[in-house]
Design an enzyme around this catalytic site. Structure first.
Site, PDB file in Angstrom:
ATOM      1  CB  SER A 121      48.420  43.410  59.721  1.00 57.50           C
ATOM      2  OG  SER A 121      49.655  43.797  60.296  1.00 57.50           O
TER       3      SER A 121
ATOM      4  CE1 TYR B  61      51.135  40.872  55.597  1.00 58.78           C
ATOM      5  CE2 TYR B  61      51.686  42.505  57.263  1.00 58.78           C
ATOM      6  CZ  TYR B  61      51.077  41.319  56.906  1.00 58.78           C
ATOM      7  OH  TYR B  61      50.427  40.579  57.860  1.00 58.78           O
TER       8      TYR B  61
END
Lengths: 245, 438
Positions: free
Chosen positions: A137, A150
């Site tokens: 990501s 995250y």
């Protein structure tokens, strides 16, 4: 020529399923791996009917690393391509309040994926061929207040994939890191995402398919994200720490 | 969000959800005022609900196929285009297809769509083996032909519940080619006689020059067709019998300005089209895509009518009144000069169950820009249809009145009574069902 299977880890994810469809359309058998894989029966049937390929379901829990060797042994055929679409967005506030919640996000996005891909990488290395695809990501490119738990897990995963690529480059095994940016999936349903920056799962799948075929190393799905992340990475820290991002 | 049907008229601000599993559909059913929407190819307000429009395109999985019977089980959001893409190369084609392949399975059932073979093979519902319908209580019932729920769901415009899955049958074909014969006809009587003469042709449809007058009134190009066998193909074509040359698709990049569409341009188009048809008359071999879906090649063709959108008029007339009724309709249209690019005439077979549109006779379909003059003309056409014992196709409608609908179709009252008895109106309603009190 008979094509070898493509393994999808985290097959319940929209990106994972879209990638499965893209490779099935190219004639690859598909191995779908997820917890409670029996609930993927409709997706298995759909893939097999639409593309006329063999599709198998496999029980897989990314957090249960002790089960991973058995999982790989039970696959039957060692896949040509392993795609890890496992991910857990978590809730930043929850992670800040509860270390156990933070640990779950870290383990789901980094420790677990690294464990299973590490096993598969060793098998691919021994065979002398294969492609490892990690869906990471852009959140890992720089830690931001709104989702750094995250983001840090993804940063770890991205660095791990980079090292793995470096290690296996001379062994016939390619490692592809995918940085999708915003994607319209169940994980992001309800978030108000800007349309120009948001990819559809099929777009991610097409980008992955092309990058695997071309033997690429790192890709952004929409090129605009490379620019955005370059800017974000280059904001001086004294300024960055005061920003709301 | 602002939403409309294929005619882009009317446009309404609708709350839209896109569920991915049964639990999410159930949560929407509990809120009430729900209409399921497929790919938005109904022309008017059939798949609009301001309160609760449920986009079913997330339910798009094919679940099983039986090679011996040709039965395909699929979720309701599967597109017909995908069914053809997957199964034609394996030698299967839908028994019934409407004039666009960009429709969902659920939409085809809800409108009980018909094709060019209705006169000999009936509507889509006749090839459906079962339907899973979610009712007002959130429970899913599998309904079979012969059940009341089945009869009202086929052609029921999504007003009996949410269609989740269905099983329907495909036919065996040897090729993806169609043997086509084009027959020019001189006037309406000639056209109707040609339909009768060629009643045994599997597919038949006529494009009708709706601006022709006097002795030419109703002149048409009747197109017959059937699936080609391997023997019909050249040696070259036989190498890939399911792959007729791919067609180029053209996009409609912007709304056409309104002034482009007037009686002169439409009349010129109609004349040119008829002349082209005369030149091409006779036998030919054509691909399935250009035969069944000529308009699909122009993606977004609905924008040709500009921003204001357009309305469709489609009625069915009984066999015995077809000649008189069609004459009356065509004379009225021709007199106003409000011509339609696409005027289509088709022979229909016997009526189906429930609210299914077709009746033994003929159906005429036309489209017009959504202008006050056209809407006034359509009200006249409604009255002519009523006078000749005809009825209207709900999938095309955006402007009928409840009174006109009930006077042309006594089944509507029974449908509403059934809905009331099962307490359906609170749970399932569309802008169309509210307008027409369905």
């Amino acid at each position: 020529m008979t094509l070898l299977p493509v393994l999808i880890l985290g097959a319940r994810s929209d990106i994972g399923l879209a990638v499965a469809h893209r490779f099935a359309a190219a004639g690859h058998p598909i191995q779908l791996a997820a917890r409670a894989p029996e609930t993927l029966e409709a997706d298995r049937a759909d893939l097999a009917l639409r593309h006329g390929v063999a599709v198998t379901l496999h029980t897989f829990d990314v957090l249960d690393t002790a089960s991973h060797p058995g999982f790989v042994a039970d696959l039957g055929t060692l896949p040509q391509i392993a795609v890890c679409a496992v991910g857990l967005m978590g809730d930043q506030a929850g992670s800040e309040a509860d270390p156990a919640a933070a640990a779950l996000v870290l383990r789901s996005n980094f420790e677990g994926p690294a464990a299973i891909l590490g096993l598969l990488a060793n098998r691919f290395e021994a065979r002398g061929s294969g492609t490892i695809v990690g869906i990471s990501s852009v959140a890992g490119n720089r830690g931001r207040a709104t989702n750094y738990v995250y983001g840090s897990a993804k940063a770890g995963f991205t660095a791990w994939l980079s090292g793995l690529r470096n290690r296996l480059a001379k062994k016939g095994v390619n490692v592809l890191t995918v940085l999708p940016g915003f994607v319209a999936t169940r994980m992001t349903a309800g978030l108000d995402l800007p349309a120009k920056l948001t990819a559809q799962p099929t777009e991610v799948a097409e980008a992955v398919f092309r990058a695997v075929t071309a033997g690429r190393s790192v890709i952004y799905v929409r090129p605009i994200w490379a620019l955005i992340m370059t800017i974000i990475r280059n904001i001086p820290e004294p300024l960055f720490k005061r920003m709301k991002l | 969000m602002m939403l409309s049907g294929w005619g882009r008229y009317p446009r309404q601000d609708c709350r839209v959800s896109r569920p991915r599993d049964e639990a999410a559909v159930r949560a929407q059913v509990a809120k009430g005022g729900l209409i399921a929407r497929g790919n938005g190819r109904a022309y008017g307000d059939s798949a609009l609900s301001r309160a609760n429009t449920v986009d079913m395109r997330g339910f798009d999985r094919m679940l099983g196929f039986d090679e011996t019977t040709g039965q395909l089980v699929a979720e309701s959001g599967v597109l017909l285009a995908d069914v053809i893409r997957v199964f034609l190369p394996r030698g299967w084609f839908p028994f019934v297809t409407p004039g666009t392949k960009f429709v969902t399975l659920g939409g085809m059932i809800a409108a009980d769509v018909h094709g060019k073979n209705h006169h000999c093979e009936g509507g889509f519902g006749g090839f459906v083996d079962w339907i899973d319908v979610m009712g007002p209580d959130g429970a899913v019932r599998r309904t079979l032909p012969g059940d009341d729920l089945f009869a009202w769901t086929v052609g029921g415009m999504g007003l009996t519940g949410v269609i989740l899955r269905a099983a329907f049958r495909l036919r065996r074909v040897e090729t993806g080619w169609i043997r086509q014969r084009t027959i020019p006809t001189a006037n309406l009587a000639d056209t109707l006689t040609a339909f009768q003469t060629h009643h045994d042709a599997r597919y038949s449809v006529a494009w009708i020059d709706c601006l022709s007058r006097g002795a030419d009134l109703g002149r048409s190009l009747l197109t017959l067709g059937d699936h080609a066998d391997l023997d019909d193909l050249s040696a070259e074509q036989r190498k890939a019998p399911f792959a007729p040359p791919a067609r180029r698709t053209l996009g409609m990049p912007l709304d056409a300005p309104g002034f482009l569409l007037n009686r002169h341009t439409v009349a010129a188009f109609n004349r040119a089209y008829y002349k082209r048809g005369l030149a091409a008359a006779g036998d030919a071999l054509t691909g399935w895509d250009s035969y069944f879906y000529p308009l699909d090649a122009i993606l977004g063709w609905n924008r040709i009518y500009g921003r204001r959108g357009f309305v469709q008029f489609q009625c069915a007339l009984p066999l015995e009144t077809s000649a008189a009724g069609l004459t009356d309709l065509l004379q009225t249209i021709s007199a106003t000069g409000l011509g339609s690019f696409l005027a289509v005439l088709k022979r229909l077979g016997p009526q189906g169950a429930g609210l299914s549109f077709p009746m033994e006779g003929h159906t005429l379909a036309l489209d017009f820009p959504a202008t006050p003059a056209a809407l006034a003309l359509l009200a006249d056409l409604d009255r002519i249809t009523l006078a000749h014992g005809g009825r209207f196709y709900l999938a095309k409608d955006s402007r009928l009145t409840p009174d006109m609908l009930r006077r042309t179709d006594p089944r509507v009252a029974a449908f509403r009574a059934m809905r009331d008895a099962a307490a359906l109106p609170a749970s399932f309603s569309s802008s169309q069902s509210e307008r027409l009190y369905l």
